[in-house]
Design a protein around this motif. Sequence first.
Motif, PDB file in Angstrom:
ATOM      1  N   LEU A  90      68.159  47.879  -0.969  1.00  0.00           N
ATOM      2  CA  LEU A  90      67.051  48.839  -0.461  1.00  0.00           C
ATOM      3  C   LEU A  90      66.583  48.727   0.941  1.00  0.00           C
ATOM      4  CD1 LEU A  90      64.181  48.230  -3.136  1.00  0.00           C
ATOM      5  CD2 LEU A  90      65.189  50.270  -2.697  1.00  0.00           C
ATOM      6  N   MET A  91      67.079  47.734   1.746  1.00  0.00           N
ATOM      7  CA  MET A  91      66.956  47.663   3.297  1.00  0.00           C
ATOM      8  C   MET A  91      67.943  48.589   3.887  1.00  0.00           C
ATOM      9  SD  MET A  91      65.620  44.040   4.501  1.00  0.00           S
ATOM     10  CE  MET A  91      66.678  42.955   3.098  1.00  0.00           C
ATOM     11  N   LYS A  92      69.075  48.646   3.146  1.00  0.00           N
ATOM     12  CA  LYS A  92      70.136  49.832   3.903  1.00  0.00           C
ATOM     13  C   LYS A  92      69.827  51.034   3.174  1.00  0.00           C
ATOM     14  CE  LYS A  92      73.524  46.002   3.491  1.00  0.00           C
ATOM     15  NZ  LYS A  92      74.867  45.437   2.824  1.00  0.00           N
ATOM     16  N   ALA A  93      69.416  51.350   2.021  1.00  0.00           N
ATOM     17  CA  ALA A  93      68.951  52.575   1.541  1.00  0.00           C
ATOM     18  C   ALA A  93      67.851  53.354   2.470  1.00  0.00           C
ATOM     19  CB  ALA A  93      68.943  52.801   0.248  1.00  0.00           C
ATOM     20  N   TYR A  94      67.059  52.191   2.890  1.00  0.00           N
ATOM     21  CA  TYR A  94      65.660  52.804   3.423  1.00  0.00           C
ATOM     22  C   TYR A  94      65.573  52.175   4.659  1.00  0.00           C
ATOM     23  CZ  TYR A  94      64.557  55.100  -0.840  1.00  0.00           C
ATOM     24  OH  TYR A  94      64.605  55.872  -2.028  1.00  0.00           O
ATOM     25  N   PRO A  95      66.106  52.317   5.810  1.00  0.00           N
ATOM     26  CA  PRO A  95      66.088  51.571   7.015  1.00  0.00           C
ATOM     27  C   PRO A  95      64.832  51.603   7.556  1.00  0.00           C
ATOM     28  CG  PRO A  95      67.944  53.006   7.224  1.00  0.00           C
ATOM     29  CD  PRO A  95      67.252  53.308   5.984  1.00  0.00           C
ATOM     30  N   GLY A  96      64.359  50.446   7.917  1.00  0.00           N
ATOM     31  CA  GLY A  96      62.995  50.261   8.297  1.00  0.00           C
ATOM     32  C   GLY A  96      62.166  49.417   7.400  1.00  0.00           C
ATOM     33  N   PHE A  97      62.645  49.331   6.038  1.00  0.00           N
ATOM     34  CA  PHE A  97      61.823  48.606   5.033  1.00  0.00           C
ATOM     35  C   PHE A  97      62.369  47.442   4.992  1.00  0.00           C
ATOM     36  CE2 PHE A  97      63.035  46.603   0.784  1.00  0.00           C
ATOM     37  CZ  PHE A  97      62.182  46.080   0.408  1.00  0.00           C
ATOM     38  N   LYS A  98      61.314  46.368   5.229  1.00  0.00           N
ATOM     39  CA  LYS A  98      61.523  44.806   5.163  1.00  0.00           C
ATOM     40  C   LYS A  98      60.612  44.253   4.129  1.00  0.00           C
ATOM     41  CE  LYS A  98      62.880  44.338   9.948  1.00  0.00           C
ATOM     42  NZ  LYS A  98      62.518  43.975  11.217  1.00  0.00           N
ATOM     43  N   PRO A  99      60.948  43.481   3.171  1.00  0.00           N
ATOM     44  CA  PRO A  99      60.288  42.879   2.132  1.00  0.00           C
ATOM     45  C   PRO A  99      59.467  41.744   2.775  1.00  0.00           C
ATOM     46  CG  PRO A  99      62.516  42.128   1.793  1.00  0.00           C
ATOM     47  CD  PRO A  99      62.476  43.309   2.807  1.00  0.00           C
ATOM     48  N   THR A 110      58.188  45.712  -1.827  1.00  0.00           N
ATOM     49  CA  THR A 110      59.644  45.913  -2.568  1.00  0.00           C
ATOM     50  C   THR A 110      59.165  46.954  -3.967  1.00  0.00           C
ATOM     51  OG1 THR A 110      60.558  43.566  -2.039  1.00  0.00           O
ATOM     52  CG2 THR A 110      60.978  44.505  -4.008  1.00  0.00           C
ATOM     53  N   ILE A 111      58.094  46.599  -4.254  1.00  0.00           N
ATOM     54  CA  ILE A 111      57.664  47.479  -5.850  1.00  0.00           C
ATOM     55  C   ILE A 111      57.666  48.785  -5.092  1.00  0.00           C
ATOM     56  CG2 ILE A 111      55.899  47.853  -7.375  1.00  0.00           C
ATOM     57  CD1 ILE A 111      55.292  45.006  -7.372  1.00  0.00           C
ATOM     58  N   THR A 112      56.966  48.967  -4.019  1.00  0.00           N
ATOM     59  CA  THR A 112      56.905  50.651  -3.735  1.00  0.00           C
ATOM     60  C   THR A 112      58.098  51.225  -3.328  1.00  0.00           C
ATOM     61  OG1 THR A 112      54.905  50.022  -2.526  1.00  0.00           O
ATOM     62  CG2 THR A 112      55.961  52.221  -1.596  1.00  0.00           C
ATOM     63  N   TYR A 113      59.100  50.535  -2.683  1.00  0.00           N
ATOM     64  CA  TYR A 113      60.423  51.112  -2.282  1.00  0.00           C
ATOM     65  C   TYR A 113      61.452  51.287  -3.539  1.00  0.00           C
ATOM     66  CZ  TYR A 113      59.641  52.027   2.535  1.00  0.00           C
ATOM     67  OH  TYR A 113      58.880  52.391   3.770  1.00  0.00           O
ATOM     68  N   MET A 133      71.444  49.609 -10.309  1.00  0.00           N
ATOM     69  CA  MET A 133      72.586  48.890  -9.622  1.00  0.00           C
ATOM     70  C   MET A 133      73.447  49.770  -9.277  1.00  0.00           C
ATOM     71  SD  MET A 133      71.286  46.007  -8.804  1.00  0.00           S
ATOM     72  CE  MET A 133      70.572  44.539  -9.437  1.00  0.00           C
ATOM     73  N   THR A 134      73.923  50.787 -10.164  1.00  0.00           N
ATOM     74  CA  THR A 134      74.687  51.942  -9.888  1.00  0.00           C
ATOM     75  C   THR A 134      74.567  52.700  -8.955  1.00  0.00           C
ATOM     76  OG1 THR A 134      75.808  51.557 -12.355  1.00  0.00           O
ATOM     77  CG2 THR A 134      76.564  53.426 -11.040  1.00  0.00           C
ATOM     78  N   ALA A 135      73.263  53.028  -8.933  1.00  0.00           N
ATOM     79  CA  ALA A 135      72.842  54.463  -7.971  1.00  0.00           C
ATOM     80  C   ALA A 135      72.606  53.823  -6.429  1.00  0.00           C
ATOM     81  CB  ALA A 135      71.625  54.736  -8.259  1.00  0.00           C
ATOM     82  N   LEU A 136      72.208  52.552  -6.334  1.00  0.00           N
ATOM     83  CA  LEU A 136      71.663  51.966  -4.932  1.00  0.00           C
ATOM     84  C   LEU A 136      73.215  52.093  -3.803  1.00  0.00           C
ATOM     85  CD1 LEU A 136      69.880  48.936  -5.629  1.00  0.00           C
ATOM     86  CD2 LEU A 136      69.149  50.742  -4.310  1.00  0.00           C
ATOM     87  N   PRO A 137      74.396  51.779  -4.237  1.00  0.00           N
ATOM     88  CA  PRO A 137      75.391  51.973  -3.468  1.00  0.00           C
ATOM     89  C   PRO A 137      75.468  53.628  -2.954  1.00  0.00           C
ATOM     90  CG  PRO A 137      76.166  50.691  -5.238  1.00  0.00           C
ATOM     91  CD  PRO A 137      74.936  51.300  -5.520  1.00  0.00           C
ATOM     92  N   TRP A 138      75.099  54.348  -3.678  1.00  0.00           N
ATOM     93  CA  TRP A 138      75.298  55.842  -3.349  1.00  0.00           C
ATOM     94  C   TRP A 138      74.229  56.129  -2.107  1.00  0.00           C
ATOM     95  CZ3 TRP A 138      71.796  59.812  -2.990  1.00  0.00           C
ATOM     96  CH2 TRP A 138      72.215  61.268  -2.973  1.00  0.00           C
ATOM     97  N   MET A 139      72.946  55.521  -2.570  1.00  0.00           N
ATOM     98  CA  MET A 139      71.703  55.747  -1.582  1.00  0.00           C
ATOM     99  C   MET A 139      72.040  55.035  -0.293  1.00  0.00           C
ATOM    100  SD  MET A 139      68.399  55.020  -3.918  1.00  0.00           S
ATOM    101  CE  MET A 139      68.358  55.348  -5.795  1.00  0.00           C
ATOM    102  N   ILE A 140      72.626  53.799  -0.271  1.00  0.00           N
ATOM    103  CA  ILE A 140      73.190  53.193   0.973  1.00  0.00           C
ATOM    104  C   ILE A 140      73.863  54.236   1.587  1.00  0.00           C
ATOM    105  CG2 ILE A 140      74.427  51.298   1.992  1.00  0.00           C
ATOM    106  CD1 ILE A 140      73.419  49.645  -0.543  1.00  0.00           C
ATOM    107  N   ALA A 141      74.783  54.850   0.950  1.00  0.00           N
ATOM    108  CA  ALA A 141      75.934  55.850   1.902  1.00  0.00           C
ATOM    109  C   ALA A 141      75.134  57.116   2.299  1.00  0.00           C
ATOM    110  CB  ALA A 141      77.039  56.216   0.549  1.00  0.00           C
TER     111      ALA A 141
END
Length: 250
Positions: A90-99, A110-113, A133-141
């Motif tokens: 999530l930190m890579k998919a939403y730069p600026g997010f820090k748990p 974490t719940i919000t993101y 888990m499958t979708a997160l790599p696409w979001m990172i890209a």
Amino acid sequence: MADPNADPNSPTGCKPGYYFDVMARVCKVIMQPEYETEATGFAGGVDPTYKAPGKDMFVAGAKPYTYTTRDWQMLLSMSKEDVISVQQQLMKAYPGFKPRALGDRTDPKTITYFKYALGRINQEPSIQGQDIMTALPWMIANPLPTSSSGSGLPSFKLTNPIDLKTIFNKASQSVVGRQLDEVDLNKLVSTYQTAELDYQKGKTAKSGAVVMAPDAGAFASKKILEQNPAEAEAYDYLTYIDRLSSLLLG
């Protein structure tokens, strides 16, 4: 072999102090304090009867799964290692997010993101219906900057589609006595988020006044009434008759 930590009479299916691991399909000991409803920061808090979607919901040929407001609770049944993995992605998919802390399932950020990610899966054709888990790599890209990303790109905060759909369905229930179908819900979400963007971009009306973001509930009620005038009038009449009958019957 029967799970020694299972309890069929418990809402969670496990003995006190244990949680149901969706992936392993067994009850595992909770390694941190019990989940506080207030810790989530979301209306309704933790639902003890919630069951996460199984793997069969994401197999090839299955109808694309649509995440709901309650599905953020998948976090609560993940192992600490999986929670950390989700947070890092999530930190890579939403730069600026820090748990608040890695591995903390009850961290409000974490719940919000996590909810942002589930909402994005519902909206993005490329990952629609996929498990998280499958979708997160696409979001990172294809990352989305947050207000603190420091990317230099303009960034805006939009209300989570999952939360909006809950609000819109409540409004629909009060206006026409039913919930909206998914197509109409998605149209309302898109229209409302456009209004939110206009406000944050400082867009002005012809009069020169800044366009304000509308209240989500009031916005939905107005749109539903405009699109379903006859149905709204009929529901209003039936509601009036019901109230009148209740008064006459005492």
